[in-house]
Design a protein around this motif. Sequence first.
Motif, PDB file in Angstrom:
ATOM      1  N   SER A 380       0.823  -1.203   0.000  1.00 30.80           N
ATOM      2  CA  SER A 380       0.000   0.000   0.000  1.00 30.80           C
ATOM      3  C   SER A 380       0.863   1.261   0.000  1.00 30.80           C
ATOM      4  O   SER A 380       2.014   1.241   0.439  1.00 30.80           O
ATOM      5  CB  SER A 380      -0.943   0.018   1.210  1.00 30.80           C
ATOM      6  OG  SER A 380      -0.227   0.274   2.392  1.00 30.80           O
ATOM      7  N   ALA A 401       0.582   3.177  -9.596  1.00 36.64           N
ATOM      8  CA  ALA A 401       0.492   2.219  -8.488  1.00 36.64           C
ATOM      9  C   ALA A 401      -0.904   1.631  -8.384  1.00 36.64           C
ATOM     10  O   ALA A 401      -1.063   0.409  -8.196  1.00 36.64           O
ATOM     11  CB  ALA A 401       0.871   2.923  -7.179  1.00 36.64           C
ATOM     12  N   LYS A 406      -1.996  -1.823  -6.434  1.00 33.61           N
ATOM     13  CA  LYS A 406      -1.650  -1.432  -5.068  1.00 33.61           C
ATOM     14  C   LYS A 406      -2.846  -0.744  -4.409  1.00 33.61           C
ATOM     15  O   LYS A 406      -3.696  -0.163  -5.077  1.00 33.61           O
ATOM     16  CB  LYS A 406      -0.470  -0.450  -5.047  1.00 33.61           C
ATOM     17  CG  LYS A 406       0.691  -0.800  -5.954  1.00 33.61           C
ATOM     18  CD  LYS A 406       1.410  -2.056  -5.520  1.00 33.61           C
ATOM     19  CE  LYS A 406       2.623  -2.313  -6.406  1.00 33.61           C
ATOM     20  NZ  LYS A 406       3.249  -3.612  -6.151  1.00 33.61           N
ATOM     21  N   ARG A 455       5.613  -2.355   2.774  1.00 31.36           N
ATOM     22  CA  ARG A 455       6.246  -3.345   1.902  1.00 31.36           C
ATOM     23  C   ARG A 455       6.316  -4.700   2.614  1.00 31.36           C
ATOM     24  O   ARG A 455       6.644  -4.765   3.810  1.00 31.36           O
ATOM     25  CB  ARG A 455       7.653  -2.841   1.572  1.00 31.36           C
ATOM     26  CG  ARG A 455       8.304  -3.393   0.338  1.00 31.36           C
ATOM     27  CD  ARG A 455       9.522  -2.532  -0.017  1.00 31.36           C
ATOM     28  NE  ARG A 455      10.220  -3.056  -1.171  1.00 31.36           N
ATOM     29  CZ  ARG A 455      11.301  -3.831  -1.097  1.00 31.36           C
ATOM     30  NH1 ARG A 455      11.795  -4.148   0.093  1.00 31.36           N
ATOM     31  NH2 ARG A 455      11.883  -4.276  -2.195  1.00 31.36           N
TER      32      ARG A 455
END
Length: 733
Positions: A380, A401, A406, A455
Amino acid sequence: MSTAPTSPDAAPDPSLLTAEERYFNRELSWLEFNERVLAEATNPAYPLLERLRFLSICGSNLDEFTMIRLAGLVGQVRTGISETSIDGRTASQQLAAITEKMRAIEGRQQVALRELRPLLAAQGIHIRGGDLASDKAEQWLERYFIEHIIPVLTPQAIDPAHPFPFVSNLGIGALFNLERTIDGSQLIEMVLIPAALPRFVRVDDEAADGEAVYVAIERLVLRFAHLLFPGFTIKGQGAFRLLRDSDIEIEEEAEDLVRYYRSAIQRRRRGQVIAIELDENFDREAEEMLRDKLGLKQAFVTKTLGMLGISGLSNVVGEDRPDLKFTPYSPRYPERVMEHDGDVFTAIGEKDIIIHHPYESFEVVVDFLRQAARDPKVISIKQALYRAGQQSPVINALIEAAENGKSVTAVVELKARFDEEQNLKWANELERAGVQVIYGFVDWKTHAKISMVVRAEDNGYRTYCHFGTGNYHPITTKIYTDLSYFTADPALGRDAAKLFNFITGYVEPQAMEKLAISPLNLREKLNQCIDREIEFAQAGKPATIWAKMNSITEQGIIDRLYEASQAGVQIVLVVRGICCLRPGVPGLSDNITVKSIIGRFLEHSRIWAFGNGEPLPSNKALVYISSADAMDRNLNRRVETLVPIANPTVHDQVLDQVLLANLLDTEQSWLLDGETGEYERVQIDADTEDTDGNGVPGFNCHAYFMTNPSLSGRGGALKESLVPKLTLRKGAL
């Protein structure tokens, strides 16, 4: 800049001082700042087009001040609000003092332009008024006027059959007093100049004999008006420029912020007339009609023999003459990141890093988000956006993204003054790409500069954060000095998550570990740090505060610094713009010095350093960077961050390099006189010595940063190429 502690027994009682004796007026202090900007237009050390740029910036600043601050005071007078300023003045009293100072500044702007014109002309750049360089140039301009300008102009008669036209904010126009040749009848006509037309027309190189000849668009309209009005004699004429109230106030019942701001932007364009610039020789009859129709009884009216809209000179600054501009500067890319083959996350995971813009490239911030968008391990991304500009690689990275699956959240601040329309556009594009867009609080602006990337790694989820003192804006990052702090500190990551939850879900954070945020506890954190320095001073230990900010206007913080000064704490403030604090007042602020730096780059970073019982600079000092200035709005009505700097290398860079260089600067610095509120350029004292007793030359902090790389970005390169260490010298502070 040294200040010595005074004996409390000999000092007057500060409690007996009036508000005017304790504080400077906010608006007058801002005008003092703009005078320092204007002074750079006369600085012979600068290339000519850079001097013209400073003149243009001064004009643009004054326009914004008029549309916001002056408009606010006019509104207070109109509605009968009795609230007084920090120095005890009513709105009417402030208006009287402000308008007098504004007239003086505008007069000096015209003087500066008159001085620059012949210097630029000697270099082949001509800014023309009614005069032209040659018959050939005049013929070219007449043909240009006929072919390119007449088709888009719409003359409008002003009479009972034709209502007075609406003049938009920052609009430029001309009025003509005409007499019909055939019957002698009188007519007044208005010509509004469309914003799509160039502010200055540049004469074709061949017609100008290879030189750069610029003619302001309103001068061109006046010069060739006879072509617009065949069959009429022009008895009188004049150009004008108008500014309106451009502030946007949020109504309590604004349930849909997006819809509200779409309509509010339109209302801004039709706000009350606040100021108007007129030609000195404006036709009297036409002027009376203009004043009556626009309702200028309460407006600030300026008449000038010079140029309308000094801010428009930015068009001339764009002339392709590198010999008349600062030597181009290419920012460095952090070597620590390159040592890891450009992998930003590996570099940050190894050790915290701080980027000093514009000396180090903003690309590393973009790469942080761009790599996050493409990294399969990233789960995220959360991003706060205050100003992002018209061409934003940050927006593009967030869109990429989201398109890559994401989870992306963007906090878009609709209340970013003059960027509301652009931010609405970005919000729409982000939502179309699948980004969760949040608009934050109704009453507070989200001004914090923060990115957060989560991550998935071998040992579980890891959070990487970016905290900034400036905006995610590709243009301002080239001219604003700011700090970008990257960290994988777990505590700061947890605090960042709580901050985003506060903004997006109104979940007030509990038990913050390191981060302080406004309007919840940032002020309290600063007060605690100031109070500790007071305790050190009272215990006979070294007590020092160094701080750098754009403005200091908040009475509570100012009073706390006064208390610290009275206790013997040595305080040095680098305040670029507004300063309501009076330094050096006996018994009140004897131990406070205030300086301002105005130079090639705009000082924008906010830093606080507290000695923590040791003389500054010191490894034990408490150092913080912030998105907030010491202003009421930042501490009480905005979401801001105060970030502690603990990593030794980053700590050294911020304190011993960035902050200390600002304190040592002599070539771009001004000192504030606590009695008059005026600033004087720092004069290099021939007796100034370093700690070894050697004389020292002047010091330019911008030149130092351009030639000396930052500490935390150097990585292994520091072993081969040491950065010169700055040291305090005798009498420097």
